[in-house]
Design a protein around this motif. Structure first.
Motif, PDB file in Angstrom:
ATOM      1  N   ASN A 174     -46.272 -13.233 -47.841  1.00  0.00           N
ATOM      2  CA  ASN A 174     -47.648 -13.045 -47.384  1.00  0.00           C
ATOM      3  C   ASN A 174     -47.621 -12.900 -45.873  1.00  0.00           C
ATOM      4  N   TYR A 175     -47.417 -11.675 -45.398  1.00  0.00           N
ATOM      5  CA  TYR A 175     -47.277 -11.451 -43.960  1.00  0.00           C
ATOM      6  C   TYR A 175     -48.460 -11.983 -43.154  1.00  0.00           C
ATOM      7  N   GLN A 176     -49.674 -11.862 -43.687  1.00  0.00           N
ATOM      8  CA  GLN A 176     -50.851 -12.305 -42.944  1.00  0.00           C
ATOM      9  C   GLN A 176     -50.890 -13.836 -42.797  1.00  0.00           C
ATOM     10  N   GLY A 177     -50.144 -14.542 -43.638  1.00  0.00           N
ATOM     11  CA  GLY A 177     -50.112 -16.001 -43.563  1.00  0.00           C
ATOM     12  C   GLY A 177     -49.089 -16.543 -42.576  1.00  0.00           C
ATOM     13  N   TYR A 178     -48.311 -15.660 -41.958  1.00  0.00           N
ATOM     14  CA  TYR A 178     -47.281 -16.081 -41.012  1.00  0.00           C
ATOM     15  C   TYR A 178     -47.765 -15.877 -39.576  1.00  0.00           C
ATOM     16  N   GLY A 179     -47.200 -16.641 -38.687  1.00  0.00           N
ATOM     17  CA  GLY A 179     -47.448 -16.419 -37.268  1.00  0.00           C
ATOM     18  C   GLY A 179     -46.755 -15.141 -36.813  1.00  0.00           C
ATOM     19  N   PHE A 180     -47.063 -14.698 -35.612  1.00  0.00           N
ATOM     20  CA  PHE A 180     -46.540 -13.437 -35.080  1.00  0.00           C
ATOM     21  C   PHE A 180     -45.012 -13.366 -35.158  1.00  0.00           C
ATOM     22  N   MET A 181     -44.352 -14.409 -34.688  1.00  0.00           N
ATOM     23  CA  MET A 181     -42.886 -14.395 -34.642  1.00  0.00           C
ATOM     24  C   MET A 181     -42.287 -14.360 -36.050  1.00  0.00           C
ATOM     25  N   ASP A 182     -42.731 -15.275 -36.921  1.00  0.00           N
ATOM     26  CA  ASP A 182     -42.201 -15.303 -38.295  1.00  0.00           C
ATOM     27  C   ASP A 182     -42.475 -13.980 -39.020  1.00  0.00           C
ATOM     28  N   ARG A 183     -43.674 -13.451 -38.848  1.00  0.00           N
ATOM     29  CA  ARG A 183     -44.035 -12.198 -39.527  1.00  0.00           C
ATOM     30  C   ARG A 183     -43.047 -11.093 -39.159  1.00  0.00           C
ATOM     31  N   ASN A 184     -42.725 -10.980 -37.872  1.00  0.00           N
ATOM     32  CA  ASN A 184     -41.833  -9.913 -37.438  1.00  0.00           C
ATOM     33  C   ASN A 184     -40.379 -10.167 -37.808  1.00  0.00           C
ATOM     34  N   ILE A 185     -39.965 -11.424 -37.794  1.00  0.00           N
ATOM     35  CA  ILE A 185     -38.601 -11.751 -38.226  1.00  0.00           C
ATOM     36  C   ILE A 185     -38.442 -11.428 -39.714  1.00  0.00           C
ATOM     37  N   ILE A 186     -39.419 -11.842 -40.500  1.00  0.00           N
ATOM     38  CA  ILE A 186     -39.340 -11.595 -41.945  1.00  0.00           C
ATOM     39  C   ILE A 186     -39.431 -10.097 -42.244  1.00  0.00           C
ATOM     40  N   ARG A 187     -40.280  -9.387 -41.525  1.00  0.00           N
ATOM     41  CA  ARG A 187     -40.355  -7.927 -41.731  1.00  0.00           C
ATOM     42  C   ARG A 187     -39.011  -7.273 -41.426  1.00  0.00           C
ATOM     43  N   PHE A 188     -38.343  -7.725 -40.380  1.00  0.00           N
ATOM     44  CA  PHE A 188     -37.036  -7.169 -40.029  1.00  0.00           C
ATOM     45  C   PHE A 188     -36.019  -7.467 -41.126  1.00  0.00           C
ATOM     46  N   ILE A 189     -36.023  -8.704 -41.609  1.00  0.00           N
ATOM     47  CA  ILE A 189     -35.105  -9.074 -42.694  1.00  0.00           C
ATOM     48  C   ILE A 189     -35.406  -8.238 -43.932  1.00  0.00           C
ATOM     49  N   MET A 190     -36.685  -8.076 -44.241  1.00  0.00           N
ATOM     50  CA  MET A 190     -37.065  -7.260 -45.408  1.00  0.00           C
ATOM     51  C   MET A 190     -36.634  -5.806 -45.217  1.00  0.00           C
ATOM     52  N   TRP A 191     -36.762  -5.293 -44.026  1.00  0.00           N
ATOM     53  CA  TRP A 191     -36.331  -3.929 -43.752  1.00  0.00           C
ATOM     54  C   TRP A 191     -34.824  -3.793 -43.992  1.00  0.00           C
ATOM     55  N   MET A 192     -34.061  -4.788 -43.515  1.00  0.00           N
ATOM     56  CA  MET A 192     -32.605  -4.762 -43.688  1.00  0.00           C
ATOM     57  C   MET A 192     -32.203  -4.892 -45.158  1.00  0.00           C
ATOM     58  N   THR A 193     -32.991  -5.640 -45.935  1.00  0.00           N
ATOM     59  CA  THR A 193     -32.640  -5.887 -47.338  1.00  0.00           C
ATOM     60  C   THR A 193     -33.448  -5.009 -48.307  1.00  0.00           C
TER      61      THR A 193
END
Length: 181
Positions: A126-145
């Protein structure tokens, strides 16, 4: 009827949601169930079964989970017990079992307790439930995977049938004192 304690460590609430679902299932099967955050855990006296659920954050379980297990290992071993982990990596078919999930394997290598029942469940993205930093870190990880990267995504990867199957196995587990009799 068993007195069952379900403990959880959850950051964004999905592990707690799974625990509350499990409590409803176990209650329907006849158990008396208490659900508690790990930091508010009641004494284990009076419980026949203990189930612990923990989410993954930044590649690790909450350190309080390992500390709790170390402090209560003897009591946990004297009861029917189980442990489950919730993570986004468990959305992948080759990483959604205790044997194939790297986070579960790393955790089990760090503790002396050997839970009688183990499970790994996919979490919630749930990207909207994360803070700015976590949202972007998780998006990057998701992009890689090759996972979802749309910042408006809110997806649940939990296989609820798998949760039901785990609860069924857990509910039918005998207490070690009953096995010795």
């Amino acid at each position: 009827m068993s007195n069952t304690l379900i403990l959880y460590a959850s950051v964004h609430g999905h592990t707690e949601k799974i625990c509350r679902y499990m409590a409803k299932q176990l209650t329907a099967m006849g158990d008396n169930v208490t659900v508690s955050h790990l930091t508010d855990a009641p004494t284990l006296t009076g419980f026949d079964k203990v189930l612990i659920g923990a989410s993954i954050r930044h590649g690790k379980h909450n350190p309080a989970v390992q500390a709790y297990i170390a402090a209560h290992q003897h009591e946990l071993e004297s009861k029917a017990n189980g442990f489950f982990s919730v993570s986004l990596v468990a959305r992948k078919p080759l990483k959604n079992t205790p044997e194939t999930n790297p986070y579960m394997q790393a955790f089990l290598a760090q503790i002396n307790w050997q839970p009688k029942q183990l499970a790994v469940f996919g979490g919630r993205l749930n990207y909207q439930g994360y803070g700015f930093m976590d949202r972007n870190i998780i998006r990057f990880i998701m992009w890689m995977t090759k996972g979802p990267t749309d910042p408006n995504v809110d997806l649940e990867f939990t296989d609820w049938q798998k949760v039901d199957d785990f609860i069924d196995r857990f509910q039918h587990q005998q207490n070690p004192a009953e096995q010795a009799a």
